[in-house]
Design an enzyme around this catalytic site. Sequence first.
Site, PDB file in Angstrom:
ATOM      1  N   CYS A 104      10.782 -11.718   4.865  1.00 54.88           N
ATOM      2  CA  CYS A 104       9.879 -10.620   5.208  1.00 54.88           C
ATOM      3  C   CYS A 104      10.564  -9.284   4.967  1.00 54.88           C
ATOM      4  CB  CYS A 104       9.443 -10.726   6.672  1.00 54.88           C
ATOM      5  SG  CYS A 104      10.807 -10.514   7.831  1.00 54.88           S
TER       6      CYS A 104
ATOM      7  N   CYS B  29      13.763  -8.652   6.970  1.00 55.28           N
ATOM      8  CA  CYS B  29      14.962  -9.279   6.396  1.00 55.28           C
ATOM      9  C   CYS B  29      15.550  -8.364   5.320  1.00 55.28           C
ATOM     10  CB  CYS B  29      14.625 -10.634   5.796  1.00 55.28           C
ATOM     11  SG  CYS B  29      13.896 -11.821   6.931  1.00 55.28           S
TER      12      CYS B  29
ATOM     13  N   CYS C 120      27.137 -27.800  25.217  1.00 50.62           N
ATOM     14  CA  CYS C 120      27.381 -26.389  25.541  1.00 50.62           C
ATOM     15  C   CYS C 120      27.359 -25.551  24.275  1.00 50.62           C
ATOM     16  CB  CYS C 120      28.723 -26.221  26.265  1.00 50.62           C
ATOM     17  SG  CYS C 120      30.145 -26.627  25.225  1.00 50.62           S
TER      18      CYS C 120
ATOM     19  N   CYS D 193      29.473 -26.530  21.288  1.00 47.85           N
ATOM     20  CA  CYS D 193      28.879 -27.572  20.442  1.00 47.85           C
ATOM     21  C   CYS D 193      27.944 -26.937  19.415  1.00 47.85           C
ATOM     22  CB  CYS D 193      28.101 -28.569  21.296  1.00 47.85           C
ATOM     23  SG  CYS D 193      29.054 -29.362  22.594  1.00 47.85           S
TER      24      CYS D 193
ATOM     25  N   ASP E  48      -2.377   2.482  12.535  1.00 48.03           N
ATOM     26  CA  ASP E  48      -3.263   2.787  11.416  1.00 48.03           C
ATOM     27  C   ASP E  48      -4.670   2.915  12.003  1.00 48.03           C
ATOM     28  OD1 ASP E  48      -4.073   3.009   8.662  1.00 48.03           O
ATOM     29  OD2 ASP E  48      -4.917   1.002   8.901  1.00 48.03           O
TER      30      ASP E  48
ATOM     31  N   ASP F 141      -3.190  -3.571   9.608  1.00 48.98           N
ATOM     32  CA  ASP F 141      -3.837  -4.835   9.236  1.00 48.98           C
ATOM     33  C   ASP F 141      -4.094  -4.976   7.745  1.00 48.98           C
ATOM     34  OD1 ASP F 141      -5.889  -3.014   8.870  1.00 48.98           O
ATOM     35  OD2 ASP F 141      -7.437  -4.404   9.556  1.00 48.98           O
TER      36      ASP F 141
ATOM     37  N   ASP G 124      -0.633  -1.384   4.403  1.00 48.36           N
ATOM     38  CA  ASP G 124       0.206  -1.182   5.584  1.00 48.36           C
ATOM     39  C   ASP G 124       1.540  -1.910   5.457  1.00 48.36           C
ATOM     40  OD1 ASP G 124      -1.701   0.329   6.950  1.00 48.36           O
ATOM     41  OD2 ASP G 124      -2.698  -1.458   7.720  1.00 48.36           O
TER      42      ASP G 124
END
Length: 833
Positions: free
Chosen positions: A14, A17, A109, A112, A522, A719, A723
């Site tokens: 996305c 990222c 834990c 691990c 928006d 939306d 955008d």
Amino acid sequence: MSQTIDLTLDGLSCGHCVKRVKESLEQRPDVELADVTVTEAHVTGTASADALIETIKQAGYGATLSHPKAKPLTESSIPSEALAAVPHELPVATADEESQQLLLSGMSCASCVTRVQHALQSVPGVTQARVNLAERTALVMGSASAADLVQAVEKAGYGAEAIEDDIKRRERQQETAIATMKRFRWQAIVALAVGIPVMVWGMIGDNMMVTDDNRSLWLAIGLITLAVMVFAGGHFYRNAWKSLLNGTATMDTLVALGTGVAWLYSMSVNLWPQWFPMEARHLYYEASAMIIGLINLGHMLEARARQRSSKALEKLLDLTPPTARVVTEDGEKSVPLADVQPGMLLRLTTGDRVPVDGEITQGEAWLDEAMLTGEPIPQQKGEGDSVHAGTVVQDGSVLFRASAVGSHTTLSRIIRMVRQAQSSKPEIGQLADKISAVFVPVVVAIALFSAAIWYFFGPAPQIVYTLVIATTVLIIACPCALGLATPMSIISGVGRAAEFGVLVRDADALQRASTLDTLVFDKTGTLTEGKPQVVAIKTFNGVEEAQALRLAAALEQGSSHPLAHAILEKAGDDKLPQVNGFRTLRGLGVSGEAEGHQLLLGNQALLNEQHVATDDMTAEITAQASQGSTPVLLAIDGKAAALLAVRDPLRSDSIAALERLHNAGYRLVMLTGDNPTTANAIAKEAGIDEVIAGVLPDGKADAIKRLQSQGRQVAMVGDGINDAPALAQADVGIAMGGGSDVAIETAAITLMRHSLMGVADALAISRATLRNMKQNLLGAFIYNSIGIPVAAGILWPFTGTLLNPVVAGAAMALSSITVVSNANRLLRFKPKA
């Protein structure tokens, strides 16, 4: 000397990222510029390729050196920011970026988790691995095979099983959870059944001291305790041994060392009492049994609580019916859900649960979509409307044609997003991970150091105090609480959000959302219904209203703008004239020729640019704009002809939702392409604090940047496709459920219902989840930072008391139970209206 290095990227899904990788690269002093998309990065500077690849890996993604390729002209003309926001394939993962799901066993834990994660990430083809201690699962992205992943986990000393789909995962996870709880329960019962009587008997009569008279009895008790340690606590010792072979240490290492040392010391005293002074002949068999019993009891209660935390996702899995009624030429027949294919015709009647996504072809029905969208009011659906898998027909009967089945349905996408989010880690959890990685070795070192101090400087009998101190420090330390603190809160918070129709992409989104101070909306389709209507028509220079509407509608036939639909809808079924020479004038309007007239339709700037006098219109333009309507101006043959006032009404709950957000302390900003007068009128009606008007679609991301440059933490709520860059630029992108796939895939948070109340719910749940996470982490840190020094004997000089190893074992078990129970409070969280 500067150079440009081209890298191929893995694991980016996305716009956020992309933003994270770009920021990581540009923070390096030897990088001048980083141009990043979801698949590649072009980095200019003096850094080496290896250094850049390592930086990207530290950010949580994969990278390899690639050879530069010439871009096609069509692609190079698209802004890189827009490209970054659009993933390759929206509904499902790409073939090169498959995800594998593993069910893990043997983890106890956070140490691990670190071990398993490193093992998975070392497998060729793995781009990202997320290990979840709370659910005992791993989500692995990349092209590695399931067999290679399982082998890597087993080589690290743990168990793993590849799970192909959520149904099988759920069945195996439930089977494993039930079996694990039963095993912990009987192990706790066996250990406590031995430990409690021995402890009570020793406290009442024998004082746990070995003498010539009771030596044989204590020897028998010691052998019984050994049997308990083998059968009820064998998993501690096996896991500790595996960890030792792999060069690591875990919670099992601490338990094995503590109970093992206590038993070995007691047996040595039992067999060779003459080697120990009289006051040092104290036995600790009951401590070994009690510690194993209490920790097993804690594990059982923890496993039960973990099951409760996953109930939100299990509810989603329960939404799909096992069969569907398919309509064929031979009539109706019930078929297994797996046999339903796109294009099949299916029937739904009252009480049915929708099996797959599709479009209604006949009939009407009221559908309950609450579990999918969080919207409690049933929705009326008719011919042409979409239905989604998992929703329930409350009343009516319809035929619908399947459009998406199996893993391609909206419900499957929701489940996939929820599971990925529950497996993710926020930045706040990284501190706990770093501490957990060195926690056990540090605790062992503290235990040895404390024991040495007591041996050389403590009171007589030194050997007894040394043993008690070492055992208590080893037992009380709890990396399990640290390891569970973050994932338990994430699982509960993400699951609860899903129940309110809020889908969270990853845990970082929750953390960022909890720190926001500015919300940017928006206007069209977000604050408003996205269905503009012509509310008034004013004509000038002798033009009739019907003629003006007919010519305006004729021009708008070639436009995809929302205002065009409003004008066409107003014109109705009237036959419209043919338009020649149609042109779209970006940011201004449209032009063309019809019935021998030159036509212009758009905003005032268009008419001014074409030197059309608008003096007669000025008063009406101002009046309509001040009422929140958008004036659309028509000019015929160079003269002002008509003003069409188009208004997009606010959503029914927008004002209440914005007031709720305002009361929560957020600054509200509206972003729109409307003129300032219209925008301010709508903002005043809605209760918006700040208006950014006249923004073209490709300027939205820049507007977000300007707000961020002022030091604000910004969320963008939108939306539409245009955008997407702004959603990616914002600290948190929030997409409305009725929006485009591009917007939804770019956003960090997706609202499944068409309501701004969802924004308020999402932010409230984010704040509650982060608060819960901090409580868990703080509790785990405080417990260990106080418990370990107390166990080491820090209170002895002041009070003359030491912590009993049995009490330490109970405290350790209680700390994990407390963390899990606190996280489960999120499952009952209700955002304040």
